[in-house]
Design a protein around this motif. Sequence first.
Motif, mmCIF file in Angstrom:
data_model
loop_
_atom_site.group_PDB
_atom_site.id
_atom_site.type_symbol
_atom_site.label_atom_id
_atom_site.label_comp_id
_atom_site.label_asym_id
_atom_site.label_seq_id
_atom_site.Cartn_x
_atom_site.Cartn_y
_atom_site.Cartn_z
ATOM 1 N N ASP A 71 37.765 23.323 31.651
ATOM 2 C CA ASP A 71 38.900 23.387 30.726
ATOM 3 C C ASP A 71 40.151 23.723 31.529
ATOM 4 O O ASP A 71 40.290 24.834 32.048
ATOM 5 N N ILE A 72 41.050 22.763 31.633
ATOM 6 C CA ILE A 72 42.199 22.874 32.536
ATOM 7 C C ILE A 72 43.487 22.978 31.729
ATOM 8 O O ILE A 72 43.719 22.217 30.795
ATOM 9 N N GLY A 73 44.336 23.928 32.095
ATOM 10 C CA GLY A 73 45.653 24.028 31.484
ATOM 11 C C GLY A 73 46.022 25.456 31.153
ATOM 12 O O GLY A 73 45.179 26.368 31.147
ATOM 13 N N SER A 74 47.295 25.659 30.854
ATOM 14 C CA SER A 74 47.796 26.999 30.563
ATOM 15 C C SER A 74 47.173 27.585 29.301
ATOM 16 O O SER A 74 47.157 28.808 29.116
ATOM 17 N N THR A 75 46.644 26.744 28.426
ATOM 18 C CA THR A 75 45.998 27.236 27.209
ATOM 19 C C THR A 75 44.679 27.943 27.487
ATOM 20 O O THR A 75 44.114 28.577 26.585
ATOM 21 N N TYR A 76 44.183 27.844 28.719
ATOM 22 C CA TYR A 76 42.888 28.445 29.060
ATOM 23 C C TYR A 76 43.029 29.566 30.087
ATOM 24 O O TYR A 76 42.049 29.952 30.716
ATOM 25 N N ARG A 77 44.226 30.110 30.233
ATOM 26 C CA ARG A 77 44.415 31.154 31.234
ATOM 27 C C ARG A 77 43.831 32.488 30.766
ATOM 28 O O ARG A 77 43.670 32.731 29.573
ATOM 29 N N SER A 78 43.543 33.327 31.732
ATOM 30 C CA SER A 78 42.998 34.650 31.449
ATOM 31 C C SER A 78 44.137 35.591 31.069
ATOM 32 O O SER A 78 45.147 35.682 31.778
ATOM 33 N N GLY A 79 43.987 36.307 29.947
ATOM 34 C CA GLY A 79 45.071 37.187 29.523
ATOM 35 C C GLY A 79 44.577 38.354 28.679
ATOM 36 O O GLY A 79 43.650 38.210 27.877
ATOM 37 N N ILE A 80 45.186 39.512 28.895
ATOM 38 C CA ILE A 80 44.978 40.689 28.055
ATOM 39 C C ILE A 80 46.328 41.029 27.438
ATOM 40 O O ILE A 80 47.309 41.255 28.158
ATOM 41 N N TYR A 81 46.385 41.070 26.117
ATOM 42 C CA TYR A 81 47.639 41.267 25.403
ATOM 43 C C TYR A 81 47.549 42.619 24.696
ATOM 44 O O TYR A 81 46.721 42.814 23.801
ATOM 45 N N CYS A 82 48.384 43.537 25.113
ATOM 46 C CA CYS A 82 48.177 44.964 24.848
ATOM 47 C C CYS A 82 48.992 45.482 23.669
ATOM 48 O O CYS A 82 50.211 45.278 23.598
ATOM 49 N N TYR A 83 48.317 46.188 22.777
ATOM 50 C CA TYR A 83 48.940 46.870 21.654
ATOM 51 C C TYR A 83 49.297 48.294 22.088
ATOM 52 O O TYR A 83 48.617 49.253 21.733
ATOM 53 N N GLY A 84 50.345 48.416 22.871
ATOM 54 C CA GLY A 84 50.820 49.731 23.261
ATOM 55 C C GLY A 84 50.479 50.121 24.690
ATOM 56 O O GLY A 84 49.661 49.490 25.355
ATOM 57 N N PRO A 85 51.128 51.199 25.179
ATOM 58 C CA PRO A 85 50.972 51.607 26.584
ATOM 59 C C PRO A 85 49.578 52.093 26.935
ATOM 60 O O PRO A 85 49.152 51.941 28.090
ATOM 61 N N GLU A 86 48.841 52.663 25.992
ATOM 62 C CA GLU A 86 47.494 53.127 26.305
ATOM 63 C C GLU A 86 46.574 51.952 26.627
ATOM 64 O O GLU A 86 45.776 52.008 27.580
ATOM 65 N N GLN A 87 46.680 50.886 25.846
ATOM 66 C CA GLN A 87 45.889 49.701 26.157
ATOM 67 C C GLN A 87 46.320 49.088 27.480
ATOM 68 O O GLN A 87 45.482 48.637 28.271
ATOM 69 N N ALA A 88 47.621 49.060 27.739
ATOM 70 C CA ALA A 88 48.110 48.495 28.997
ATOM 71 C C ALA A 88 47.560 49.267 30.191
ATOM 72 O O ALA A 88 47.130 48.677 31.195
ATOM 73 N N ALA A 89 47.562 50.599 30.096
ATOM 74 C CA ALA A 89 47.039 51.418 31.186
ATOM 75 C C ALA A 89 45.547 51.179 31.383
ATOM 76 O O ALA A 89 45.063 51.071 32.527
ATOM 77 N N ALA A 90 44.805 51.089 30.282
ATOM 78 C CA ALA A 90 43.367 50.839 30.385
ATOM 79 C C ALA A 90 43.097 49.462 30.977
ATOM 80 O O ALA A 90 42.181 49.292 31.810
#
Length: 216
Positions: A133-152
Amino acid sequence: MFFANASKMQMVRPENALPGRPDPLPLTEPHFLSGIDLKSPVPVGMAEAMFGMGCFWGVERKFWQEPGVWLTMVGYAGGFTPNPTYKETCTQLTGHNEVVRVIFDPAVTSYEALLQVFWENHDPTQGMRQGNDIGSTYRSGIYCYGPEQAAAAEASKEVYGARLRAAGLGQITTEIIPVPTFYYAEDYHQQYLAKNPNGYCGLAGTGVSCPIGLAV
């Protein structure tokens, strides 16, 4: 599924993105397994998470199977086109990723446990692709609900990155950013593999375990 070419491996520039539309796509069906309205408000005491790790059909199934997950839904996020359609995202001209939004009970499972599911069930070193599966629609991403999730998320990336390097694999390319606008995908994509048990699933991990969320 896409064949590799240079244009699909790059993010579209905002000025070149498709215009989209002002109104959301219609969404009429409840969750296929639980019967819960996909647009239900988050219950008091529960939390949200959002991940992109390849084709969202298989990703959603992985998360709805997890204990403590109350609701899952698939959609598009991280791009520029408002209220995109699936066909539009397939052009790679919206900038969006295929994502799964997860509502979970922190009294039953933890965000770190969900991160473990994320890292172990795809290859986060592939950039704008997952397997075939090729393309930007299949990139790896973590989308964070707040700074605690971002830090984790950042801490888990560091730990898992060391594990991957020790196994001779590449650098993690996962984007970790504040949660962007979530656009629901069309009804037929929601819980697709529950409706179509023999449908396509391109998920494949690296075989490297992640200690995040484990009692180690």
